[in-house]
Design a protein around this motif. Structure first.
Motif, PDB file in Angstrom:
ATOM      1  N   GLY A  22       0.967  -1.176   0.059  1.00 37.80           N
ATOM      2  CA  GLY A  22      -0.259   0.087   0.028  1.00 37.80           C
ATOM      3  C   GLY A  22       0.953   1.231  -0.161  1.00 37.80           C
ATOM      4  O   GLY A  22       2.095   1.264  -0.384  1.00 37.80           O
ATOM      5  N   ASN A  23       0.408   2.252   0.587  1.00 33.77           N
ATOM      6  CA  ASN A  23       1.107   3.503   0.683  1.00 33.77           C
ATOM      7  C   ASN A  23       2.561   3.476   1.280  1.00 33.77           C
ATOM      8  O   ASN A  23       3.370   3.861   0.940  1.00 33.77           O
ATOM      9  CB  ASN A  23       0.339   4.455   1.234  1.00 33.77           C
ATOM     10  N   LEU A  24       2.411   2.806   2.428  1.00 35.03           N
ATOM     11  CA  LEU A  24       3.584   2.738   3.420  1.00 35.03           C
ATOM     12  C   LEU A  24       4.514   1.625   2.438  1.00 35.03           C
ATOM     13  O   LEU A  24       5.794   1.885   2.486  1.00 35.03           O
ATOM     14  CB  LEU A  24       3.255   2.211   4.693  1.00 35.03           C
ATOM     15  N   GLY A  25       4.017   0.587   2.041  1.00 38.67           N
ATOM     16  CA  GLY A  25       5.182  -0.590   1.590  1.00 38.67           C
ATOM     17  C   GLY A  25       5.742   0.115   0.281  1.00 38.67           C
ATOM     18  O   GLY A  25       6.990  -0.269   0.108  1.00 38.67           O
ATOM     19  N   ALA A  26       4.975   0.851  -0.296  1.00 39.11           N
ATOM     20  CA  ALA A  26       5.463   1.535  -1.711  1.00 39.11           C
ATOM     21  C   ALA A  26       6.658   2.552  -1.145  1.00 39.11           C
ATOM     22  O   ALA A  26       7.625   2.620  -1.790  1.00 39.11           O
ATOM     23  CB  ALA A  26       4.359   2.014  -2.345  1.00 39.11           C
ATOM     24  N   ALA A  27       6.191   3.413  -0.047  1.00 38.91           N
ATOM     25  CA  ALA A  27       7.347   4.107   0.168  1.00 38.91           C
ATOM     26  C   ALA A  27       8.505   3.533   0.847  1.00 38.91           C
ATOM     27  O   ALA A  27       9.650   4.034   0.468  1.00 38.91           O
ATOM     28  CB  ALA A  27       6.640   5.007   1.348  1.00 38.91           C
ATOM     29  N   LEU A  28       8.304   2.327   1.561  1.00 39.90           N
ATOM     30  CA  LEU A  28       9.581   1.512   1.851  1.00 39.90           C
ATOM     31  C   LEU A  28      10.288   0.972   0.725  1.00 39.90           C
ATOM     32  O   LEU A  28      11.647   1.045   0.614  1.00 39.90           O
ATOM     33  CB  LEU A  28       9.278   0.787   2.816  1.00 39.90           C
ATOM     34  N   ALA A  29       9.785   0.621  -0.264  1.00 41.77           N
ATOM     35  CA  ALA A  29      10.309   0.293  -1.616  1.00 41.77           C
ATOM     36  C   ALA A  29      11.085   1.219  -2.170  1.00 41.77           C
ATOM     37  O   ALA A  29      12.287   0.868  -2.730  1.00 41.77           O
ATOM     38  CB  ALA A  29       9.218  -0.487  -2.423  1.00 41.77           C
ATOM     39  N   ASN A  30      10.725   2.388  -2.218  1.00 40.84           N
ATOM     40  CA  ASN A  30      11.499   3.452  -2.876  1.00 40.84           C
ATOM     41  C   ASN A  30      12.299   4.175  -2.059  1.00 40.84           C
ATOM     42  O   ASN A  30      13.231   5.278  -2.513  1.00 40.84           O
ATOM     43  CB  ASN A  30      10.194   4.527  -3.329  1.00 40.84           C
ATOM     44  N   TYR A  31      12.362   3.584  -0.713  1.00 44.57           N
ATOM     45  CA  TYR A  31      13.549   4.423   0.150  1.00 44.57           C
ATOM     46  C   TYR A  31      14.911   3.850  -0.309  1.00 44.57           C
ATOM     47  O   TYR A  31      15.117   2.810  -0.430  1.00 44.57           O
ATOM     48  CB  TYR A  31      13.264   3.889   1.529  1.00 44.57           C
ATOM     49  N   GLY A  32      15.762   5.013  -0.556  1.00 42.69           N
ATOM     50  CA  GLY A  32      17.053   4.758  -1.063  1.00 42.69           C
ATOM     51  C   GLY A  32      18.306   4.497   0.046  1.00 42.69           C
ATOM     52  O   GLY A  32      19.135   3.927  -0.516  1.00 42.69           O
ATOM     53  N   GLY A  33      17.768   4.506   1.020  1.00 45.62           N
ATOM     54  CA  GLY A  33      18.660   4.211   1.972  1.00 45.62           C
ATOM     55  C   GLY A  33      18.838   2.959   2.415  1.00 45.62           C
ATOM     56  O   GLY A  33      19.904   2.482   3.050  1.00 45.62           O
ATOM     57  N   PHE A  34      18.201   1.829   2.108  1.00 47.58           N
ATOM     58  CA  PHE A  34      18.475   0.525   2.359  1.00 47.58           C
ATOM     59  C   PHE A  34      19.588  -0.111   1.916  1.00 47.58           C
ATOM     60  O   PHE A  34      20.537  -0.622   2.551  1.00 47.58           O
ATOM     61  CB  PHE A  34      17.290  -0.507   1.714  1.00 47.58           C
ATOM     62  N   ALA A  35      19.893   0.171   0.384  1.00 51.60           N
ATOM     63  CA  ALA A  35      20.823  -0.167  -0.388  1.00 51.60           C
ATOM     64  C   ALA A  35      22.442   0.097   0.407  1.00 51.60           C
ATOM     65  O   ALA A  35      23.472  -0.542   0.640  1.00 51.60           O
ATOM     66  CB  ALA A  35      21.047   0.315  -1.686  1.00 51.60           C
ATOM     67  N   SER A  36      22.337   1.388   0.843  1.00 44.72           N
ATOM     68  CA  SER A  36      23.667   2.019   1.256  1.00 44.72           C
ATOM     69  C   SER A  36      23.911   1.311   2.781  1.00 44.72           C
ATOM     70  O   SER A  36      25.050   1.718   3.445  1.00 44.72           O
ATOM     71  CB  SER A  36      23.601   3.495   1.309  1.00 44.72           C
ATOM     72  N   ARG A  37      22.971   0.660   3.394  1.00 40.61           N
ATOM     73  CA  ARG A  37      23.176   0.318   4.659  1.00 40.61           C
ATOM     74  C   ARG A  37      23.308  -1.349   4.750  1.00 40.61           C
ATOM     75  O   ARG A  37      22.945  -1.897   5.825  1.00 40.61           O
ATOM     76  CB  ARG A  37      22.018   0.617   5.666  1.00 40.61           C
TER      77      ARG A  37
END
Length: 260
Positions: free
Chosen positions: A102-117
């Motif tokens: 949903g809105n939250l899941g999509a926002a997390l999927a688009n969060y760019g900070g995961f890959a750098s961490r």
């Protein structure tokens, strides 16, 4: 069944307290910011202030990592970044599956900070058939009917639940059955998991309610302070009671007039 947090990762087996583990990401965030500014060394006091802890606690935490710094110089920023990243398991790639786009899941999927961490969003899963195949952050959404296969194919051990609360436990059970051993739960409900599975809960509404409590208390204190500072114009001043001049005390004569 037992609530999570019973899994024992490497840091705990090496004797690092749980409270120290919880503070390591704070240190890493502060150190990463220093590294990005090309700061070579940092004192325990400076790093503690940036992480929001006291310096004695920081030095104790770092002693568990075998890092003591250099007197008069401080800690080597790049080495500490590597050391803490290794301790947290961030020097390897962690595939993550998000369930509930949903809105939250999509926002997390688009969060760019995961890959750098050290985290890679490997799969997006949703129960809505209309979502199947829809790309979100460049990743096609897959249906929950294929959840077991998706987890297995991608080697996922960390699942993120962003479903409505009524569906969260069922999704959790399926993730655990598929081999997921760590879950980040955004659904506003408490999950039950077997021993060996870690659950971390993020409830934004609870955090906002706590902030609302503090805002209400601050407003009440300000109103009370304003009321005490100046009585209303139509209220008479409190009376002053006269005290007889011949009244004695331990220090001799008392003043002629004392406040009530």
């Amino acid at each position: 069944m037992a609530t999570g947090r019973t899994h024992r990762p490497a840091t705990r087996s090496r004797g690092i307290p749980e409270a120290t583990v919880a503070r390591l990401p704070l240190y890493l965030r502060a150190l990463t910011a220093l590294s990005e500014r090309s700061v070579p060394t940092v004192s325990s006091e400076e790093l503690a202030a940036a992480a929001g802890v006291n310096s004695a606690k920081l030095r104790k935490d770092f002693s568990y990592l075998g890092s003591y710094g250099t007197r008069g110089v401080g800690y080597d920023v790049e080495y500490l970044v590597y050391q803490i990243s290794r301790e947290l398991g961030l020097t390897q790639d962690w595939p993550v599956a998000i369930v509930g786009i949903g809105n939250l899941g999509a926002a997390l999927a688009n969060y760019g900070g995961f890959a750098s961490r050290g985290f890679r969003v490997a799969a997006l899963i949703d129960a809505d058939p209309a979502m199947a195949g829809t790309p979100v952050a460049g990743i096609p959404v897959q249906h929950t009917d294929d959840l077991d296969r998706i987890i297995s194919d991608n080697g996922v051990s960390i699942g993120v639940i962003t479903t409505p609360p009524g569906a969260a436990q069922q999704v959790c059970d399926r993730l655990v059955a598929a081999g997921v051993t760590s879950i980040l739960n955004f659904a506003p409900t408490v999950l039950s998991v077997p021993d060996g599975v870690d659950v971390r809960k993020v409830d934004l509404s609870i955090e906002l309610q706590i902030l609302a409590f503090h805002e209400q208390r601050k407003a009440g204190e300000e109103a009370a302070a304003d009321g005490a500072a100046a009585p209303a114009a139509d209220e008479p001043a409190p009376p002053v009671r006269a005290t007889p001049t011949n009244r004695k005390g331990p220090e001799g004569d008392m003043p002629a007039v004392m406040p009530a």
